[in-house]
Design an enzyme around this catalytic site. Structure first.
Site, mmCIF file in Angstrom:
data_model
loop_
_atom_site.group_PDB
_atom_site.id
_atom_site.type_symbol
_atom_site.label_atom_id
_atom_site.label_comp_id
_atom_site.label_asym_id
_atom_site.label_seq_id
_atom_site.Cartn_x
_atom_site.Cartn_y
_atom_site.Cartn_z
ATOM 1 C CE1 TYR A 1 -2.813 -1.506 5.891
ATOM 2 C CE2 TYR A 1 -2.330 0.704 5.079
ATOM 3 C CZ TYR A 1 -2.809 -0.579 4.861
ATOM 4 O OH TYR A 1 -3.270 -0.943 3.622
ATOM 5 C CB SER B 1 -0.881 0.004 1.253
ATOM 6 O OG SER B 1 -1.476 1.271 1.460
#
Length: 311
Positions: free
Chosen positions: A182, A156
């Site tokens: 994350y 990501s």
């Protein structure tokens, strides 16, 4: 980077079906983790439609069975909880024969409170990286037997928020931040692909990482309900827009199956093309790959650490 960036005829608007059109995967076996929702479903759909035998590796087996019934073809379902290394072991023990495509797609994003997984690690790192790492390492023999296996590591642009902080993976000493955790796990996804490509090259195994694009799926379930509208506004302000799940799966499918990237390894793609290395995270923060995510020393260090963590 000294090597030229790889481009394809596809782009941000391309769908998984368009990317795989004309590709025949008859006789190929694939695993897609997290294939009960979001881009995992569309990735699996494209591979099934191209003739592959696809295993949906999912936490929610009932949801996986519903997806399998919809997809048809040679689709099966197997339980897999990536945050639990025992579950990974059980999944691998049940696997037999070669594995041509492994799509490490499952993920968890921005868990608001610091959470330790069943296996004893920060939940996002445990799920997004460590479980997938264990899965691939334990399936190495099957991947090598395919004589040309591809591993797809769904990362990501969130990786731009944090490198892997090797001295404090689990936020034991620093204040927990959901997006930093994350980001660290998504950086780990890229480093994994870099090291696979070095370490397993002689086995004919390649791995690449990717940013699927901005897509609203169940991945954002830990965020405020207003996140979706705010994301759309942010994308519009930057002259861009959110993708559909079919568009979001396109880069995964490109790396999993397209002849356009035969032999390509250890790179980071976005919008169906290789992303440029950037020297900072801009205000939009969605394009490019950080140097630390492609650093071979970081990749080797993470591999060695991950082996120790999975025992």
């Amino acid at each position: 980077m000294s090597q030229s960036l790889i481009t394809t005829p596809f782009g941000a608007d391309s769908t998984a079906a368009e990317v795989i059109d004309g590709v025949d995967l008859t006789g190929k076996r694939a695993i897609v983790t997290g294939a009960a929702s979001g881009i995992g479903v569309e990735t699996a759909r494209a591979l099934v439609n191209a003739g592959a035998e696809v295993t949906l590796a999912v936490r929610d087996v009932d949801a996986g069975r519903r997806v399998a019934a919809e997809l048809g073809g040679m689709t099966s379902v197997a339980p897999l909880d990536l945050s639990n290394l025992t579950s990974v072991d059980e999944f691998v023990a049940a696997w037999q024969g070669p594995l041509h495509i492994l799509v490490n797609n499952a993920g968890v994003m921005a868990v608001q409170e610091r959470t330790i997984s069943h296996s004893g690690f920060e939940l996002q790192f445990a799920t997004n990286h460590l479980g997938h790492f264990a899965l691939a390492v334990c399936l190495h023999e099957s991947l090598a037997a395919a004589e040309g296996a591809r591993i797809v590591s769904v990362s990501s642009s969130g990786h731009l928020r944090s490198p892997v902080v090797f001295d404090d993976i689990d936020f034991a000493f620093r204040e927990y931040d959901p997006f930093a955790a994350y980001g660290q796990s998504k950086t780990a996804n890229v480093l994994f692909a870099v090291e696979v490509s070095r370490r397993w090259a002689d086995d004919g195994i390649v791995a690449n990482a990717l940013m699927p694009g901005g897509i609203l799926t169940a991945l954002q379930r830990h965020l405020d309900p207003a996140f979706g509208a705010e994301s759309e506004e942010r994308f519009r302000a930057a002259g861009s827009r959110l993708k559909t799940p079919q568009q979001g799966a396109a880069t995964s499918v490109l790396l999993a199956a397209s002849p356009l990237v035969d032999g390509v390894a250890g790179r980071y793609f976005e919008d169906c093309r290789e992303a440029a290395v950037v020297d900072h995270r801009d205000d939009f923060g969605i394009h490019g790959v950080a140097p630390y995510a492609l650093d071979p020393d970081n990749a080797e260090r993470l591999w060695d650490l991950s082996l120790k963590l999975i025992g």
